[in-house]
Scaffold this active site. Structure first.
Site, mmCIF file in Angstrom:
data_model
loop_
_atom_site.group_PDB
_atom_site.id
_atom_site.type_symbol
_atom_site.label_atom_id
_atom_site.label_comp_id
_atom_site.label_asym_id
_atom_site.label_seq_id
_atom_site.Cartn_x
_atom_site.Cartn_y
_atom_site.Cartn_z
ATOM 1 N N GLU A 1 4.532 -3.800 12.052
ATOM 2 C CA GLU A 1 3.576 -2.722 12.057
ATOM 3 C C GLU A 1 2.370 -3.713 11.123
ATOM 4 O O GLU A 1 2.694 -4.145 9.861
ATOM 5 C CB GLU A 1 3.910 -1.581 11.157
ATOM 6 C CG GLU A 1 4.954 -0.749 12.009
ATOM 7 C CD GLU A 1 4.459 -0.397 13.212
ATOM 8 O OE1 GLU A 1 3.030 -0.302 13.375
ATOM 9 O OE2 GLU A 1 5.157 0.309 14.089
ATOM 10 N N GLU B 1 8.950 2.936 14.582
ATOM 11 C CA GLU B 1 9.579 3.383 13.227
ATOM 12 C C GLU B 1 9.533 4.754 13.178
ATOM 13 O O GLU B 1 8.729 5.364 13.890
ATOM 14 C CB GLU B 1 8.729 2.859 12.161
ATOM 15 C CG GLU B 1 8.695 0.988 12.236
ATOM 16 C CD GLU B 1 8.449 0.525 10.823
ATOM 17 O OE1 GLU B 1 9.320 0.288 10.038
ATOM 18 O OE2 GLU B 1 7.234 0.298 10.218
ATOM 19 N N CYS C 1 -3.157 1.722 6.531
ATOM 20 C CA CYS C 1 -3.360 1.052 7.959
ATOM 21 C C CYS C 1 -3.839 2.093 8.989
ATOM 22 O O CYS C 1 -4.375 1.803 10.143
ATOM 23 C CB CYS C 1 -2.161 0.508 8.510
ATOM 24 S SG CYS C 1 -0.589 1.444 8.295
ATOM 25 N N ASN D 1 0.745 -1.270 0.001
ATOM 26 C CA ASN D 1 0.063 0.068 0.074
ATOM 27 C C ASN D 1 0.654 1.194 0.035
ATOM 28 O O ASN D 1 0.325 2.274 -0.323
ATOM 29 C CB ASN D 1 -1.007 0.130 1.184
ATOM 30 C CG ASN D 1 -0.382 -0.032 2.526
ATOM 31 O OD1 ASN D 1 0.712 -0.568 2.590
ATOM 32 N ND2 ASN D 1 -1.001 0.333 3.449
#
Ligand code: ADP
Length: 478
Positions: free
Chosen positions: A247, A459, A281, A149
């Protein structure tokens, strides 16, 4: 033989298999044939990264800065061309894709600077005459396993810090988007990195990805993708003592209180739920609206959703591109059926749209009259589908927002400082947005969630050092 090969130990390497990269806006448009790695290529990449590790970690930070700065500059200079490629293979609109490419360039620039600022501490010892030094060292070989994505930004935010902190990398992009991954790798290959420091292997996750998870020479795995695969990464890595960072999904709430600026709240919901075709997300899939403004909100949002222009990602004026592939399209449709069976009211959207080119076009879908316990509000759909949930007041809204297996992003629209402060405190998400869409983050601030959304250190930004370095404490006597 494919035109787009793997990059292993400083060489472009072909392999027996190849896969077509198809444009989801126009399935007749083949972007290219991309090599598919098997065990031999995966193991060669790991061996090269392991071999290069010692010299790279000792090589000094100026070289790291120079390479990362070169990569960032070239990405930025070629943003239009790379943006077109990204929009063509993933289906997000050209402005969204170009924005993502710029983001990737900025991330490389940021971590070029971070390579010169690797933190450490000197502290007094409890023993007179002894010095204590705390330094950060590279972890070793890092595998970067990425989803479809964000085909260039997510690879950038794993590869850039990995290299900046002195690690070597094996990059395994998602099957659906090898084009942006290859283009990024081609730039990295010309940046002046020693052979083996960065390697690209394209191929199936369950084969190539799994080899990366299981190989004892891979010291750390940074993964973004589905919850199911994340569990595999965790099991494989913890089984052999490797470091990992996950993630995964989200089921992000956007709370709209009665005191909110209604136009701004509708704009936040529209952006958060549907832009990038809802394939983020951090997308707002649960819109939790105070009962007194519920009907007004649904009416205003519905008219905005119906007006969204769905079309070819490269066409001027397109606001929502196609769904990424047939599999995701079918999944979205299944959830629309599940929602209806559960008693939710489909206010608009969900149908397949015909356009000039054959593609996976879906009208953005909005459910109302939903309960938070419904599967459409508990499971991640990952498409242009959102559901409105009524809440009596802030108490109930907060409870609903937190009643989810996920905890990535959570938003609130309100003009009350008190309500915003309370939401920031009580939200169980890793990222909280006030009067902003749940999606859309900065590249120098930590990114990540709680519960089933994330595992391991954050991150992005300086927090990336937590994952990509290991701490050494040295005691020095007189
Ligand atoms: P999505 O549903 O977004 O495609 P996945 O978790 O399937 O999410 O994919 C994310 C990344 O994980 C992709 O690069 C994919 O190839 C990879 N992957 C899939 N299965 C495995 C596995 N068993 N081991 C390692 N990587 C995998």
């Amino acid at each position: 033989m494919s035109a787009f090969n793997h990059y292993i130990d400083g060489e472009w390497v072909s392999s027996a298999g190849a896969a077509r990269n198809i444009n989801p806006s126009d399935t007749d448009d083949v972007i290219g044939e991309y090599a598919q790695a098997g065990r031999a290529e995966a193991e060669a990449a790991i061996a090269a990264a392991a071999q290069a590790s010692g010299a790279w970690r000792a090589g000094g930070v100026q070289r790291r800065f120079d390479c990362l700065d070169f990569i960032g500059s070239e990405i930025l200079a070629r943003k239009d061309e790379l943006g077109r490629l990204l929009a063509r293979e993933e289906g997000k609109t050209l402005p969204e894709a170009t924005g993502e490419v710029v983001r990737a360039g900025q991330i490389f620039k940021f971590f070029a600077g971070e390579a010169l600022r690797i933190p450490g501490d000197a502290t007094a010892s409890v023993r007179p005459g002894v010095d204590v030094e705390v330094t950060r060292e590279p972890v070793g070989v890092v595998a970067a396993i990425t989803p479809w994505n964000f085909p260039i930004a997510i690879p950038a935010w794993k590869i850039a810090p990995a290299l900046a902190y002195g690690n070597t990398v094996v990059f395994k992009p998602a099957e659906l988007v090898p084009g942006s991954a290859w283009a990024l790798s081609e730039i990295i290959a010309r940046s002046g990195l020693p052979a083996g420091v960065f390697n690209l292997v394209m191929g199936e996750g369950r084969e190539v990805g799994q080899i990366l998870l299981d190989d004892p020479r891979v010291d750390a795995v940074s993964f973004t993708g589905s919850v199911g695969t994340g569990a595999r990464v965790a099991a494989a890595c913890s089984g052999r003592g490797a470091r990992f960072q996950l993630e995964m999904g989200g089921k992000n709430p956007l709370v709209v209180l009665a005191d909110a600026d209604m136009d701004a709240a509708v704009a936040c919901a529209l952006n958060g739920a549907f832009f990038s075709t809802g394939q983020r997300c951090t997308a707002s899939s649960r819109l939790i609206v105070e009962t007194s403004v519920h009907d007004q909100f649904v009416e205003a949002l519905t008219s905005r959703v119906k007006a969204l222009r769905v079309g070819h990602a490269l066409a001027e004026g397109t606001e929502i591109g196609p769904v990424v592939d047939q599999g995701q399209f079918d999944k979205n449709r299944r959830y629309l059926d599940i929602g209806k069976e559960e008693g939710a009211a489909l206010v608009c959207g969900g149908e397949r749209l015909e356009r000039d080119t054959p593609g996976f076009y879906m009208a953005p879908a909005l459910f109302a009259g939903t309960g938070n316990h419904m599967r459409i509000n508990q499971e991640e759909i990952f498409g242009p589908v959102a559901a409105v949930i009524a809440a009596a007041d802030l108490d109930e809204a907060v409870a609903i927002a937190n009643d989810t297996p996920f905890g990535l992003s959570a938003g609130i629209c309100t003009t009350s400082l008190k309500s915003a402060a309370r939401f920031k405190r009580e939200s169980r998400a890793g990222m909280v947005m006030v009067n902003l869409p749940t999606a859309g983050v900065d590249y120098h601030a930590p990114f990540g969630g709680t519960k089933a959304s994330s595992q391991g250190p954050r991150e992005q930004g300086r927090y990336a050092a937590e994952f990509y370095t290991t701490v050494k404490t040295a005691y020095v006597g007189a």
